[in-house]
Design a protein around this motif. Sequence first.
Motif, PDB file in Angstrom:
ATOM      1  N   ILE A   1      -0.237   4.368  -0.542  1.00  0.00           N
ATOM      2  CA  ILE A   1       0.010   3.555   0.839  1.00  0.00           C
ATOM      3  C   ILE A   1       0.676   2.236   0.140  1.00  0.00           C
ATOM      4  O   ILE A   1       0.081   1.342  -0.582  1.00  0.00           O
ATOM      5  CB  ILE A   1      -1.033   3.267   1.655  1.00  0.00           C
ATOM      6  CG1 ILE A   1      -1.320   4.605   2.369  1.00  0.00           C
ATOM      7  CG2 ILE A   1      -0.341   2.437   2.601  1.00  0.00           C
ATOM      8  CD1 ILE A   1      -2.728   4.352   3.409  1.00  0.00           C
TER       9      ILE A   1
ATOM     10  N   LEU B   1       3.481   5.636   3.611  1.00  0.00           N
ATOM     11  CA  LEU B   1       2.606   6.414   2.730  1.00  0.00           C
ATOM     12  C   LEU B   1       3.139   7.719   2.066  1.00  0.00           C
ATOM     13  O   LEU B   1       4.212   8.157   2.464  1.00  0.00           O
ATOM     14  CB  LEU B   1       1.709   7.444   3.972  1.00  0.00           C
ATOM     15  CG  LEU B   1       0.535   8.168   3.450  1.00  0.00           C
ATOM     16  CD1 LEU B   1      -0.558   7.888   4.455  1.00  0.00           C
ATOM     17  CD2 LEU B   1       0.998   9.401   3.125  1.00  0.00           C
TER      18      LEU B   1
ATOM     19  N   LEU C   1      -2.864   6.527   8.093  1.00  0.00           N
ATOM     20  CA  LEU C   1      -1.954   5.510   8.070  1.00  0.00           C
ATOM     21  C   LEU C   1      -2.405   4.323   9.508  1.00  0.00           C
ATOM     22  O   LEU C   1      -2.278   3.331   9.232  1.00  0.00           O
ATOM     23  CB  LEU C   1      -0.261   5.835   8.159  1.00  0.00           C
ATOM     24  CG  LEU C   1       0.565   4.617   8.034  1.00  0.00           C
ATOM     25  CD1 LEU C   1       0.436   4.300   6.541  1.00  0.00           C
ATOM     26  CD2 LEU C   1       2.087   5.465   8.132  1.00  0.00           C
TER      27      LEU C   1
END
Length: 267
Positions: free
Chosen positions: A136, A178, A217
Amino acid sequence: MGAPLDPRSVPAALRDACDPLAACAEDAGLNATHVSEQALVAGWLVRFANSRAKRARSVNAIGVGTALSFAERLQRVDALYAAAALPTTFRITPFSQPAGLDDMLAEQGFLAFEESRVMTRSLDALPARIDGSAPIHAVDAREFAETAGHLYGDAPARIAVDVARALAFPARGLRLLLGERDAPLAVGCILFDGRMAGVYGLHTRADVRGRGYGARLLLELLHGAANAGAAHACLQVGAANDPARALYRRTGFGDRYAYWYRAREIE
């Protein structure tokens, strides 16, 4: 063409949900979609940017306004949208002014469509972050808007508008990507408006949906907002988007109020 909507099918509680937290969520959403292509017409905030977000290319009737009649305001609004080569579109919320605006537009031939829900949750007692092998990355406003636009499949002209809009947003936020930066799997951002944090642009690439990337996320964004001092989070989602709404409910969000659009032709 989309399907028409009968606003009476929307639960009454979501058509009249004018509580303080709903008002904060509405303000956050309007602030986050600030554009330079806008005008105030007797209490109506008229936005006419060629953006993916309809909030940035519709009328948000935020004030009663007494300087012009309804017919005069509508004439002014039509002229602005004609000049921008966009259809005249109204966003109808529990806060729309004057009271009865939805019925007034219906009488003028404006069709209702695309019901959306604003969902909120407290940022207390968040679920734990989800581990995963995909990295991420925190990205800047430009990279986020460009990546989101490409994942949505937007035209270059529309991506350019949304990049400019993202760069002009003055408040703090967190924008995450991501996956590898040259092969993103999902993107999302959360923007801070006082102690309200709005989730926007959460989108997973079509060919990798159902693998938990969106949930991972979303939780990263919520934890980031809580760590930054936000107390509540809000988001906006299509009422018929069952997979997204199921994810949000699992993450603790609940419906706060509904809104829809009216135009002479349904998009």
